[in-house]
Design an enzyme around this catalytic site. Sequence first.
Site, PDB file in Angstrom:
ATOM      1  N   CYS A  31      -1.367  46.548  -3.628  1.00 61.82           N
ATOM      2  CA  CYS A  31      -2.343  46.606  -2.885  1.00 61.82           C
ATOM      3  C   CYS A  31      -3.576  45.547  -3.227  1.00 61.82           C
ATOM      4  O   CYS A  31      -3.669  45.560  -4.448  1.00 61.82           O
ATOM      5  CB  CYS A  31      -2.775  48.033  -2.515  1.00 61.82           C
ATOM      6  SG  CYS A  31      -1.626  49.249  -1.943  1.00 61.82           S
ATOM      7  N   ARG A  63      -0.578  38.114  -1.933  1.00 62.57           N
ATOM      8  CA  ARG A  63       0.093  38.940  -2.825  1.00 62.57           C
ATOM      9  C   ARG A  63       0.941  39.635  -1.987  1.00 62.57           C
ATOM     10  O   ARG A  63       1.757  40.697  -2.486  1.00 62.57           O
ATOM     11  CB  ARG A  63      -0.931  40.052  -3.096  1.00 62.57           C
ATOM     12  CG  ARG A  63      -2.307  39.492  -4.173  1.00 62.57           C
ATOM     13  CD  ARG A  63      -3.481  40.301  -4.160  1.00 62.57           C
ATOM     14  NE  ARG A  63      -3.196  41.694  -4.468  1.00 62.57           N
ATOM     15  CZ  ARG A  63      -3.515  42.153  -5.582  1.00 62.57           C
ATOM     16  NH1 ARG A  63      -3.817  41.277  -6.700  1.00 62.57           N
ATOM     17  NH2 ARG A  63      -3.188  43.220  -5.914  1.00 62.57           N
ATOM     18  N   TRP A  91       0.240  47.283   0.371  1.00 63.61           N
ATOM     19  CA  TRP A  91       1.690  47.072   0.143  1.00 63.61           C
ATOM     20  C   TRP A  91       2.246  48.534  -0.075  1.00 63.61           C
ATOM     21  O   TRP A  91       2.002  48.922  -1.215  1.00 63.61           O
ATOM     22  CB  TRP A  91       1.813  46.119  -1.158  1.00 63.61           C
ATOM     23  CG  TRP A  91       3.271  46.028  -1.620  1.00 63.61           C
ATOM     24  CD1 TRP A  91       3.902  46.815  -2.624  1.00 63.61           C
ATOM     25  CD2 TRP A  91       4.229  44.777  -1.384  1.00 63.61           C
ATOM     26  NE1 TRP A  91       5.288  46.342  -2.859  1.00 63.61           N
ATOM     27  CE2 TRP A  91       5.283  45.294  -2.034  1.00 63.61           C
ATOM     28  CE3 TRP A  91       4.008  44.231  -0.342  1.00 63.61           C
ATOM     29  CZ2 TRP A  91       6.316  44.558  -1.688  1.00 63.61           C
ATOM     30  CZ3 TRP A  91       5.238  43.156  -0.230  1.00 63.61           C
ATOM     31  CH2 TRP A  91       6.460  43.526  -1.070  1.00 63.61           C
ATOM     32  N   ASN A 112      -5.555  51.099  -4.800  1.00 64.46           N
ATOM     33  CA  ASN A 112      -4.488  50.288  -5.644  1.00 64.46           C
ATOM     34  C   ASN A 112      -3.934  51.286  -6.581  1.00 64.46           C
ATOM     35  O   ASN A 112      -4.534  51.605  -7.485  1.00 64.46           O
ATOM     36  CB  ASN A 112      -4.865  49.165  -5.819  1.00 64.46           C
ATOM     37  CG  ASN A 112      -3.585  48.262  -6.434  1.00 64.46           C
ATOM     38  OD1 ASN A 112      -2.514  48.601  -6.025  1.00 64.46           O
ATOM     39  ND2 ASN A 112      -3.812  47.299  -7.286  1.00 64.46           N
ATOM     40  N   GLY A 113      -2.426  51.534  -6.614  1.00 62.43           N
ATOM     41  CA  GLY A 113      -1.813  52.014  -7.558  1.00 62.43           C
ATOM     42  C   GLY A 113      -0.959  53.415  -6.896  1.00 62.43           C
ATOM     43  O   GLY A 113      -0.613  53.468  -5.867  1.00 62.43           O
ATOM     44  N   GLU A 149      22.766  36.072 -14.760  1.00 65.30           N
ATOM     45  CA  GLU A 149      21.681  35.838 -14.193  1.00 65.30           C
ATOM     46  C   GLU A 149      20.546  34.784 -14.762  1.00 65.30           C
ATOM     47  O   GLU A 149      20.090  33.939 -14.173  1.00 65.30           O
ATOM     48  CB  GLU A 149      20.801  37.275 -14.350  1.00 65.30           C
ATOM     49  CG  GLU A 149      19.251  37.464 -13.824  1.00 65.30           C
ATOM     50  CD  GLU A 149      19.033  36.807 -12.395  1.00 65.30           C
ATOM     51  OE1 GLU A 149      19.861  36.747 -11.594  1.00 65.30           O
ATOM     52  OE2 GLU A 149      18.085  36.607 -12.016  1.00 65.30           O
ATOM     53  N   LYS A 195      18.915  31.453 -12.641  1.00 66.26           N
ATOM     54  CA  LYS A 195      17.499  31.168 -12.729  1.00 66.26           C
ATOM     55  C   LYS A 195      17.632  29.784 -13.124  1.00 66.26           C
ATOM     56  O   LYS A 195      16.977  28.953 -12.575  1.00 66.26           O
ATOM     57  CB  LYS A 195      16.993  32.011 -13.920  1.00 66.26           C
ATOM     58  CG  LYS A 195      16.775  33.546 -13.739  1.00 66.26           C
ATOM     59  CD  LYS A 195      15.685  33.727 -12.924  1.00 66.26           C
ATOM     60  CE  LYS A 195      15.869  33.761 -11.145  1.00 66.26           C
ATOM     61  NZ  LYS A 195      16.833  34.873 -10.654  1.00 66.26           N
ATOM     62  N   GLU A 209      18.597  27.484 -10.108  1.00 71.08           N
ATOM     63  CA  GLU A 209      17.939  27.580  -8.703  1.00 71.08           C
ATOM     64  C   GLU A 209      16.429  26.943  -8.722  1.00 71.08           C
ATOM     65  O   GLU A 209      16.235  26.682  -7.819  1.00 71.08           O
ATOM     66  CB  GLU A 209      17.966  28.874  -8.307  1.00 71.08           C
ATOM     67  CG  GLU A 209      17.233  30.008  -8.972  1.00 71.08           C
ATOM     68  CD  GLU A 209      17.103  31.446  -8.136  1.00 71.08           C
ATOM     69  OE1 GLU A 209      17.202  31.417  -6.879  1.00 71.08           O
ATOM     70  OE2 GLU A 209      17.157  32.347  -8.873  1.00 71.08           O
ATOM     71  N   HIS A 242      39.929  30.270 -22.908  1.00 67.80           N
ATOM     72  CA  HIS A 242      40.879  30.212 -21.654  1.00 67.80           C
ATOM     73  C   HIS A 242      40.359  29.046 -20.710  1.00 67.80           C
ATOM     74  O   HIS A 242      40.721  28.999 -19.432  1.00 67.80           O
ATOM     75  CB  HIS A 242      40.822  31.544 -20.793  1.00 67.80           C
ATOM     76  CG  HIS A 242      41.109  32.695 -21.903  1.00 67.80           C
ATOM     77  ND1 HIS A 242      42.657  32.893 -22.084  1.00 67.80           N
ATOM     78  CD2 HIS A 242      40.734  33.480 -22.456  1.00 67.80           C
ATOM     79  CE1 HIS A 242      42.756  33.601 -22.729  1.00 67.80           C
ATOM     80  NE2 HIS A 242      41.389  34.219 -23.133  1.00 67.80           N
ATOM     81  N   LYS A 261      13.191  32.873   0.159  1.00 66.59           N
ATOM     82  CA  LYS A 261      12.928  34.224  -0.479  1.00 66.59           C
ATOM     83  C   LYS A 261      13.813  35.122  -0.037  1.00 66.59           C
ATOM     84  O   LYS A 261      14.335  36.082  -0.877  1.00 66.59           O
ATOM     85  CB  LYS A 261      11.543  34.460  -0.574  1.00 66.59           C
ATOM     86  CG  LYS A 261      11.410  35.756  -1.135  1.00 66.59           C
ATOM     87  CD  LYS A 261      11.586  35.442  -2.860  1.00 66.59           C
ATOM     88  CE  LYS A 261      11.228  36.878  -3.627  1.00 66.59           C
ATOM     89  NZ  LYS A 261      11.851  36.732  -5.142  1.00 66.59           N
TER      90      LYS A 261
END
Length: 606
Positions: free
Chosen positions: A2, A27, A74, A98-99, A479, A483, A486, A502, A601
């Site tokens: 938030c 944000r 948020w 916020n929290g 992963e 990264k 992309e 192999h 996204k």
Amino acid sequence: MCGIVGYHGREGARDILIDALRRLEYRGYDSAGIAISQDGSVKIARKQGKVSDLWNAICNENFEGSMGLAHTRWATHGVPSERNAHPHKVGDITVVHNGIIENYLELKESLKQDGRTFVSDTDTEVIPHLIVNYLDKGSDFEEAVRLALKRLKGSYAIGVMRDGSDTMIAAKKESPLLVGVGKDEFMIASDAPAIINRTNSFIFLEDNDIVIITNGEMRITDFDGAAVNREIKTVQWTGAMAEKGGYRHFMLKEIFEQPRALTETLIGRIREEEGDVVFEDLNLPDVSKIRKIWMVACGTSYHACLIGKNMFEANLRIPVETDIASEFRYRDPILDKDDLVILVSQSGETADTIAAMKEVKKKGLYTLAICNVLGSTLSRDSHGVIYTHAGPEIGVASTKAFTTQISVFFMLMLYLGKLRGVLDGDDVRRHLTELKKLPHHITAILKSSAAIEEIAQANMHYGHFLYLGRGINFPTVLEGALKLKEISYIHAEAYAAGEMKHGPIALIDENMPIVVVSPKDQTYKKTCSNIEEVITRRGKVFLFTDSFDHDMAPKVNAVFVIPETIYELQPILSIVPLQLMAYYMANHLGTDVDQPRNLAKSVTVE
Ligand code: AGP
């Protein structure tokens, strides 16, 4: 997260606060609200949706006053809605927060027993109720806030106003909050971007600071009322830089936010002393009947599933099948009615993952979502959901969502293991002790980011990279390779290290750098043999491991040491240097790191 802003000065607060909220929009949020102290009382307005929706609702209203608070939400507890939006007003107390209040359920229960009624599903609403309770018992405004804060566990940054008072109180514990010092005015904000246009002079508050602003005066105390001195710092940020908290890109900011994202994801869920994990109600069916678990997702979230598979099978001894959502949904998987199906998505809006969830529900099975966005389609339509509290992930390349997804899998593994009786309190306690160390370990890795940047800059001219890993670190290198691909557009391929002979070994020469992730676990020696095979073919090796190997060091081009942790948690640490390496290569190559070409996204179409 938030966003909070507050204004106490000589000008009209309304327009200043709305402008500040607009500067916090990057944000990510789902609702917004404002409170203005006017003619002896605090007026509030709240809207689900955008700041512009809030502005349209109040721009022709009489919202005049020189003291006010505003908030972008948020959602973490309580879906996005007007009644869950901030500010929350109870009696003559208005709060923005916020929290995460970790003990809000027990506080809410006790306040209800005191006869108080709640109108929202948020954790925040307990704060104004507590303050009013202390006011009713005779405390003054400042004392009532102080006493209420002492009852809270978890993380918070709050702003508080009271009808008829021209005092604004703010406080901070773990969630960010700063004070802007202007000419005849003070502001509070979650971070600098919100108020960078009004001042460059900031006080970055510390945990347990309480700020009292009255009549053009501002003082700071601790929770016991003792005066605290904080330095006023001048920050030369541009508005654009400030939006990213001084980081060049959102992705870098989000990589560095991982210690906090993990901390927030663990808050309220781990009971180390009792050796327990607790989740909000998952509506799980009888877990003793589960004979098979499915984990389904796309992209980075799929890599998190592969790691989840490793840790579940190792500890629960239940077979786990993982699948890419776009494959799963078309292959008519053979599901048993007692199977547990877990779907993972940062956005909760990925079309293939939602379609997979619908397929499973059509077959009458239970679906559990692991998601980062409250109120998203996947989180709303699944039978149960566990949220990663990573906060908004703005950069297209997923970073903090990935590490928090793994932490949720780890907690879920302990939770199910306890329920099924394969893990006892000591097992869970031992695992939780290691889990709680991770934010600190990641911070240590981030402190060595310059060493990673050096490796990246020295090798960003290569056109291809091969990533190797084994066991739970094979998904880690999948992963890491994703990264790099992309965001830097350099081709990268990841392989199980044992597979090198192999086929991929044919690729090795001086133009093929090899990234190897191999903590010193049971396969380390085998992987060292793979490294030797690469070196004899003139390949350049970058080894990421958890203790310096004096034999290997002279043979490879670089060794990066990662803090030691238990096997199941290694990927959360091993991925961080790979995220940084991809970031620095892309940054130095000048690609659009936060919005890489061709990528979105959230892939909401098939
Ligand atoms: C990861 O960096 C990519 N942005 C992409 O693979 C992403 O993980 C994938 O599209 C899944 O997104 P989701 O987690 O929001 O479902």
